[in-house]
Design a protein around this motif. Structure first.
Motif, PDB file in Angstrom:
ATOM      1  N   LEU A 163     -13.233   1.066 -10.518  1.00  0.00           N
ATOM      2  CA  LEU A 163     -12.770   0.227  -9.412  1.00  0.00           C
ATOM      3  C   LEU A 163     -13.449  -1.135  -9.429  1.00  0.00           C
ATOM      4  O   LEU A 163     -14.632  -1.250  -9.713  1.00  0.00           O
TER       5      LEU A 163
ATOM      6  N   LEU B 155      -5.188   5.696  -3.747  1.00  0.00           N
ATOM      7  CA  LEU B 155      -4.616   6.694  -4.657  1.00  0.00           C
ATOM      8  C   LEU B 155      -5.688   7.673  -5.131  1.00  0.00           C
ATOM      9  O   LEU B 155      -5.450   8.892  -5.194  1.00  0.00           O
ATOM     10  N   ASN B 156      -6.863   7.159  -5.468  1.00  0.00           N
ATOM     11  CA  ASN B 156      -7.935   8.020  -5.971  1.00  0.00           C
ATOM     12  C   ASN B 156      -8.369   9.053  -4.944  1.00  0.00           C
ATOM     13  O   ASN B 156      -8.551  10.231  -5.272  1.00  0.00           O
TER      14      ASN B 156
ATOM     15  N   ASP C 146      -2.391  -4.235  -1.537  1.00  0.00           N
ATOM     16  CA  ASP C 146      -2.263  -4.829  -2.869  1.00  0.00           C
ATOM     17  C   ASP C 146      -3.392  -5.786  -3.217  1.00  0.00           C
ATOM     18  O   ASP C 146      -3.369  -6.422  -4.264  1.00  0.00           O
TER      19      ASP C 146
ATOM     20  N   SER D 253      -8.922  -3.780  -5.365  1.00  0.00           N
ATOM     21  CA  SER D 253      -8.679  -2.395  -5.795  1.00  0.00           C
ATOM     22  C   SER D 253      -8.367  -1.470  -4.627  1.00  0.00           C
ATOM     23  O   SER D 253      -8.532  -0.252  -4.728  1.00  0.00           O
TER      24      SER D 253
ATOM     25  N   ALA E  98      -5.517  -0.433  -3.273  1.00  0.00           N
ATOM     26  CA  ALA E  98      -4.484   0.576  -3.559  1.00  0.00           C
ATOM     27  C   ALA E  98      -5.042   1.669  -4.455  1.00  0.00           C
ATOM     28  O   ALA E  98      -4.786   2.857  -4.228  1.00  0.00           O
ATOM     29  N   GLN E  99      -5.804   1.290  -5.463  1.00  0.00           N
ATOM     30  CA  GLN E  99      -6.356   2.289  -6.378  1.00  0.00           C
ATOM     31  C   GLN E  99      -7.336   3.209  -5.664  1.00  0.00           C
ATOM     32  O   GLN E  99      -7.349   4.411  -5.908  1.00  0.00           O
TER      33      GLN E  99
ATOM     34  N   THR F 130     -13.301  -3.540  -3.380  1.00  0.00           N
ATOM     35  CA  THR F 130     -12.422  -3.143  -2.291  1.00  0.00           C
ATOM     36  C   THR F 130     -12.982  -3.810  -1.038  1.00  0.00           C
ATOM     37  O   THR F 130     -14.159  -4.167  -0.999  1.00  0.00           O
TER      38      THR F 130
ATOM     39  N   ASN G 267      -5.561  11.676  -4.477  1.00  0.00           N
ATOM     40  CA  ASN G 267      -5.483  12.542  -5.669  1.00  0.00           C
ATOM     41  C   ASN G 267      -6.641  13.533  -5.703  1.00  0.00           C
ATOM     42  O   ASN G 267      -6.462  14.703  -6.033  1.00  0.00           O
TER      43      ASN G 267
ATOM     44  N   THR H  81     -14.263   6.659  -7.763  1.00  0.00           N
ATOM     45  CA  THR H  81     -14.721   5.268  -7.854  1.00  0.00           C
ATOM     46  C   THR H  81     -14.797   4.692  -9.259  1.00  0.00           C
ATOM     47  O   THR H  81     -14.972   3.484  -9.408  1.00  0.00           O
TER      48      THR H  81
END
Length: 195
Positions: free
Chosen positions: A83, A189-190, A180, A183, A185-186, A86, A193, A80
């Motif tokens: 960010l 991804l986070n 898109d 946040s 998408a981030q 969201t 990952n 987080t």
């Protein structure tokens, strides 16, 4: 799936919302009983996905109070940190069960932003009003991270790692339509990952 998780497998669960309707239309018996939750798996990890809709009448996207936008994150460097907002489409609340194994650790990833004007609405006819004793008050968590710490003594001669789980009660925030935005998408991804 249970065997995979017991052996140290990691997983991301994106659980969709339950059936809802408007006050002028009623849900059928079949619709009332269908609510994907994976609770048979998640209860073993100390979590319970509820049959409600998280609403935030202060922080939401578009005209749907059931699409909460939030920056109310648990501090977690890999997931987080950094960010912005969201948002989620009709997420459901997640309850932390009182009876759970001591080796399982939990942390909320995100919950509603409003500390006074959000709740888990149990009325699936979308008559949005807080009913004390029936609806769950703020802040309402709708995503969790879970770590099932494996005890090396219990896993003799077996090479395994701790199980990592992430549970969101929405999948739409990562679809082509919304990924898109803000946040979203981030966040996606986070969590991948980190897993």
């Amino acid at each position: 799936i249970e065997a995979y998780l017991l052996a140290g497998g990691d997983a991301l669960f994106l659980i969709e919302h339950t059936f809802v309707t408007t006050p002028d239309k009623t849900l059928s018996v079949d619709q009332l009983t269908k609510h994907p939750d994976l609770n048979s798996l998640l209860n073993q990890c100390g979590l319970q996905v509820e049959q409600d809709i998280v609403v935030d009448i202060t922080n939401y996207v578009g005209e749907d109070v059931g699409s909460p936008a939030t920056k109310n994150y648990q501090n977690h460097k890999a997931i987080t940190e950094g960010l912005d907002y969201t948002f989620y489409i009709r997420p459901r609340s997640i309850t932390l069960l009182e009876k759970r194994r001591a080796n399982i650790k939990h942390a909320v990833i995100s919950s509603t932003a409003s500390t006074t004007n959000s709740w888990a609405e149990t009325n699936r006819n979308l008559e949005i009003r807080f009913d004390k004793g029936t609806d769950t008050a703020v802040p309402v968590p709708f995503s969790y991270v879970v770590i099932d710490e494996k005890n090396a003594a219990d896993m003799k001669n077996v090479k395994t790692s701790d199980t990592r789980l992430i549970v969101f009660t929405d999948a739409d925030f990562l679809t082509n339509v919304y990924i898109d935005q803000y946040s979203n998408a981030q966040m996606g991804l986070n969590v991948v990952n980190w897993l």
